[in-house]
Scaffold this motif. Structure first.
Motif, mmCIF file in Angstrom:
data_model
loop_
_atom_site.group_PDB
_atom_site.id
_atom_site.type_symbol
_atom_site.label_atom_id
_atom_site.label_comp_id
_atom_site.label_asym_id
_atom_site.label_seq_id
_atom_site.Cartn_x
_atom_site.Cartn_y
_atom_site.Cartn_z
ATOM 1 N N ILE A 266 -26.473 44.863 -30.480
ATOM 2 C CA ILE A 266 -26.288 46.278 -30.843
ATOM 3 C C ILE A 266 -24.915 46.463 -31.478
ATOM 4 O O ILE A 266 -24.053 45.578 -31.422
ATOM 5 C CB ILE A 266 -26.436 47.213 -29.621
ATOM 6 N N LEU A 267 -24.711 47.633 -32.069
ATOM 7 C CA LEU A 267 -23.402 48.018 -32.604
ATOM 8 C C LEU A 267 -22.703 48.942 -31.610
ATOM 9 O O LEU A 267 -23.364 49.757 -30.970
ATOM 10 C CB LEU A 267 -23.577 48.743 -33.942
ATOM 11 N N PRO A 268 -21.368 48.843 -31.501
ATOM 12 C CA PRO A 268 -20.517 47.820 -32.102
ATOM 13 C C PRO A 268 -20.780 46.447 -31.468
ATOM 14 O O PRO A 268 -21.101 46.363 -30.282
ATOM 15 C CB PRO A 268 -19.094 48.289 -31.763
ATOM 16 N N THR A 269 -20.628 45.410 -32.268
ATOM 17 C CA THR A 269 -20.811 44.049 -31.768
ATOM 18 C C THR A 269 -19.549 43.640 -30.995
ATOM 19 O O THR A 269 -18.775 42.789 -31.424
ATOM 20 C CB THR A 269 -21.069 43.084 -32.943
ATOM 21 N N ARG A 438 -12.926 45.766 -36.570
ATOM 22 C CA ARG A 438 -14.259 45.768 -37.184
ATOM 23 C C ARG A 438 -15.016 47.074 -36.938
ATOM 24 O O ARG A 438 -16.066 47.287 -37.526
ATOM 25 C CB ARG A 438 -15.073 44.583 -36.665
ATOM 26 N N TYR A 439 -14.539 47.892 -36.033
ATOM 27 C CA TYR A 439 -15.141 49.219 -35.871
ATOM 28 C C TYR A 439 -14.063 50.171 -35.360
ATOM 29 O O TYR A 439 -13.073 49.745 -34.772
ATOM 30 C CB TYR A 439 -16.330 49.179 -34.897
ATOM 31 N N LEU A 453 -20.334 51.302 -42.489
ATOM 32 C CA LEU A 453 -21.505 52.046 -42.020
ATOM 33 C C LEU A 453 -20.961 53.119 -41.080
ATOM 34 O O LEU A 453 -20.284 52.793 -40.096
ATOM 35 C CB LEU A 453 -22.465 51.118 -41.282
ATOM 36 N N ALA A 454 -21.245 54.383 -41.388
ATOM 37 C CA ALA A 454 -20.660 55.486 -40.609
ATOM 38 C C ALA A 454 -21.747 56.276 -39.894
ATOM 39 O O ALA A 454 -22.824 56.518 -40.454
ATOM 40 C CB ALA A 454 -19.867 56.407 -41.535
ATOM 41 N N PHE A 455 -21.460 56.645 -38.664
ATOM 42 C CA PHE A 455 -22.304 57.569 -37.909
ATOM 43 C C PHE A 455 -21.432 58.754 -37.496
ATOM 44 O O PHE A 455 -20.602 58.636 -36.591
ATOM 45 C CB PHE A 455 -22.893 56.892 -36.663
ATOM 46 N N ARG A 456 -21.631 59.883 -38.183
ATOM 47 C CA ARG A 456 -20.845 61.074 -37.844
ATOM 48 C C ARG A 456 -21.251 61.591 -36.468
ATOM 49 O O ARG A 456 -20.442 62.147 -35.750
ATOM 50 C CB ARG A 456 -21.030 62.151 -38.906
ATOM 51 N N ILE A 473 -17.314 54.217 -37.190
ATOM 52 C CA ILE A 473 -17.489 53.477 -38.448
ATOM 53 C C ILE A 473 -17.472 51.990 -38.143
ATOM 54 O O ILE A 473 -16.758 51.529 -37.247
ATOM 55 C CB ILE A 473 -16.411 53.832 -39.510
ATOM 56 N N PHE A 474 -18.293 51.236 -38.895
ATOM 57 C CA PHE A 474 -18.418 49.789 -38.694
ATOM 58 C C PHE A 474 -18.141 49.064 -40.000
ATOM 59 O O PHE A 474 -18.737 49.397 -41.042
ATOM 60 C CB PHE A 474 -19.830 49.438 -38.206
ATOM 61 N N ALA A 475 -17.239 48.089 -39.959
ATOM 62 C CA ALA A 475 -16.901 47.324 -41.161
ATOM 63 C C ALA A 475 -18.091 46.482 -41.611
ATOM 64 O O ALA A 475 -18.889 46.017 -40.802
ATOM 65 C CB ALA A 475 -15.693 46.435 -40.889
ATOM 66 N N ARG A 476 -18.204 46.271 -42.901
ATOM 67 C CA ARG A 476 -19.308 45.509 -43.480
ATOM 68 C C ARG A 476 -18.851 44.107 -43.845
ATOM 69 O O ARG A 476 -17.674 43.859 -44.082
ATOM 70 C CB ARG A 476 -19.840 46.205 -44.725
ATOM 71 N N GLU A 477 -19.792 43.177 -43.873
ATOM 72 C CA GLU A 477 -19.565 41.804 -44.356
ATOM 73 C C GLU A 477 -18.273 41.222 -43.786
ATOM 74 O O GLU A 477 -18.121 41.131 -42.582
ATOM 75 C CB GLU A 477 -19.599 41.806 -45.890
ATOM 76 N N ASP A 478 -17.310 40.844 -44.640
ATOM 77 C CA ASP A 478 -16.082 40.209 -44.136
ATOM 78 C C ASP A 478 -14.891 41.170 -44.160
ATOM 79 O O ASP A 478 -13.737 40.761 -44.216
ATOM 80 C CB ASP A 478 -15.765 38.932 -44.938
#
Length: 519
Positions: A266-269, A438-439, A453-456, A473-478
């Motif tokens: 799940i997020l956040p990882t 990363r988040y 990736l954002a979840f308000r 908010i979650f960072a993408r890729e690297d």
């Protein structure tokens, strides 16, 4: 230029002159001697690539010569040539680390094939690996662009890991660069896929969702628990799928893999979310509702994973499985590991033994802080290698070996993976904003929307709302998230470190492995 220098030791060398000429015509330098004593003197004084060694010689036998050669130089490949096919001789020879053996009479092509196998093996394997990946490249490209579902994404990631490990055999930087580009492209598409689907996966009414942290135990562990055969559920914190593949050969000595599977973190990882979700069998938003005192948000004081056993007990009750006799052991330091080794036999009387082992996560965090670990685990290949070295000598491995002769089920899993970060992104937030790379969650977050990736509304992601107007908010890729204050310092400090909490294949698609003891 000679292919290699061969030393051929045989007391009947006169009858082997045609063989010597055959090898020389193929480009090898072949020096010949008739006894073991001379061979040992020669090896002390000269460079030799391979020794062809007759077993039956007067004075000192081939096996005795072999043992002394290995004392002089452990790395010299030795091919034993013998008339004697007895099992004891073969066992002794193989135990003395021969590279190959041939039965007399040998023909020239046999000898040539053996030399090629020893001297050219690495090159031939590298060429074959490169060629095979070139053939598979298009298949992977098509899979990435065919709108894969969550099962197909797990398959794509497994294939990418397979080729990443195979490329370790190749010395082609060009092909490794092609693979890295394909992996980056895969992570770009995976981020789009997760962004589009994640909210529906964590919606309780969703019928189409992968197995994730919060239902891992129910679907991947509980069905294997049976009376009379203990099950060990081992959670190694922060273990990526490629790191599992690195330690798999060590497990294979004592365990048979029945099912090599993956699930979605799940997020956040991050540990406090994923591991609590595994043991509670609930999403973080529901853990907070049911355990408001025990649940801690990032910005609250106190340990974030102190109540896993309590959560797990409640999960068993909710699943109506209070009949399961279980233990829960958490290993956070070497002393706890030693205690596990000493106590492992006492656990065999239980239906289920949960073991949480925290090492890879410590390695990841320590690597960021310590220069020596930055050198030791500088990239994915060395990160895998150091993980394998740790596991081989770990108390966890020692404990499992101690009971390997007993019948039991072993399920190995993790809470999340990690990714090597390379691309910094600026984020602005107030004083309450969390510090994770990363988040982040907080009020009034300011960021570039394409970077995250954002979840308000955190509830859409199955997450608690830490404070009014708080978003995640979650960072993408690297990518990794840095504040404008002292931006360049932190961007350089954390670049190429292994982090977790965001959206990447490496963090989200993680192993769950079903094994049984070979006994």
């Amino acid at each position: 230029m000679a292919l290699a220098t061969i030393l051929w030791v045989d007391d009947e060398m006169e009858s082997l002159q045609s063989q010597k000429m055959f090898l020389e015509n193929k480009g090898y330098v072949v020096n010949t001697l008739s006894n073991g004593f001379d061979a040992l003197d020669y090896i002390r004084e000269n460079l030799v690539d391979v020794v062809l060694l007759d077993e039956s010689m007067p004075g000192i036998t081939g096996l005795e010569t072999l043992a002394k050669i290995k004392e002089i130089n452990q790395q010299i490949p030795v091919v034993l040539i013998t008339k004697n096919e007895t099992e004891n001789l073969m066992d002794d020879a193989i135990g003395s680390q021969i590279s190959d053996y041939l039965i007399k009479p040998v023909n020239p092509n046999q000898v040539l094939l053996s030399l090629k196998k020893i001297l050219d093996n690495k090159r031939l394997v590298a060429e074959k690996t490169t060629h095979a990946y070139q053939q598979q490249f298009r298949n992977l490209f098509m899979a990435l662009n065919s709108n894969p579902d969550f099962n197909e994404w797990m398959d794509i990631y497994k294939k990418l890991v397979y080729w990443e490990l195979e490329m370790e055999k190749s010395d082609s930087p060009e092909m490794q660069e092609v693979l890295n580009s394909q992996k980056q492209e895969a992570n770009t598409e995976f981020f789009k896929f997760v962004s589009k689907n994640y909210a529906s996966w964590v919606n309780p009414r969703s019928s189409e969702a992968p197995i994730m942290s919060h239902n891992l135990f129910r679907f991947k562990v509980l069905p294997h628990i049976q009376k009379g055969v203990p099950t060990f559920f081992v959670v190694i914190d922060n273990l990526r799928f490629d790191q599992w593949r690195a330690i798999q050969p060590i497990f294979a000595e004592h365990f048979r893999v029945l099912e090599e599977d993956t699930f979605y973190s799940i997020l956040p990882t991050a540990t406090q979310y994923c591991r609590n979700a595994i043991f509670a069998g609930l999403l973080p938003i529901d853990i907070e509702k049911q355990f408001p005192v025990q649940w801690k948000n990032d910005d609250e004081e106190g340990g974030k994973n102190l109540y896993e056993e309590e959560f797990f007990k409640a999960q068993l009750k909710r699943l109506n499985r209070q009949d399961i006799r279980y233990t829960y052991t958490k290993v956070l330091n070497h002393q706890a590991g030693t205690d596990l080794v000493n106590n492992i036999h006492n656990l065999l009387g239980n239906d289920l033994n949960v073991i949480v082992y925290n090492f890879v996560d410590m390695l990841s965090h320590a690597r960021t802080e310590m220069e020596v670990l930055k050198e030791l685990a500088s990239d994915e290949m060395s990160y895998r290698s150091i993980t394998a070295s740790w596991f081989e000598h770990s108390p966890l491995h020692q404990a499992l070996k101690r009971i390997a002769d007993k019948k039991f089920n072993l399920i190995l899993a993790t809470d999340h993976g990690s990714v090597r970060v390379k691309t910094p992104h600026k984020v602005v937030g107030d004083k309450q904003t969390t510090t994770n790379l990363r988040y982040k969650h907080g009020r009034n977050l300011n960021y570039e929307p394409r970077d995250v990736l954002a979840f308000r509304d955190p509830r859409e992601a199955g997450l608690p709302v830490p404070s009014v107007n708080s978003s995640f908010i979650f960072a993408r890729e690297d990518g990794y998230l840095c504040y404008p204050n002292n931006y360049n310092h932190y961007a350089n400090y954390y670049r190429n470190s292994f982090q977790h909490g965001g959206v990447s294949l490496e963090e989200m698609i993680v192993p769950v492995i079903k094994m049984v003891s070979k006994a």
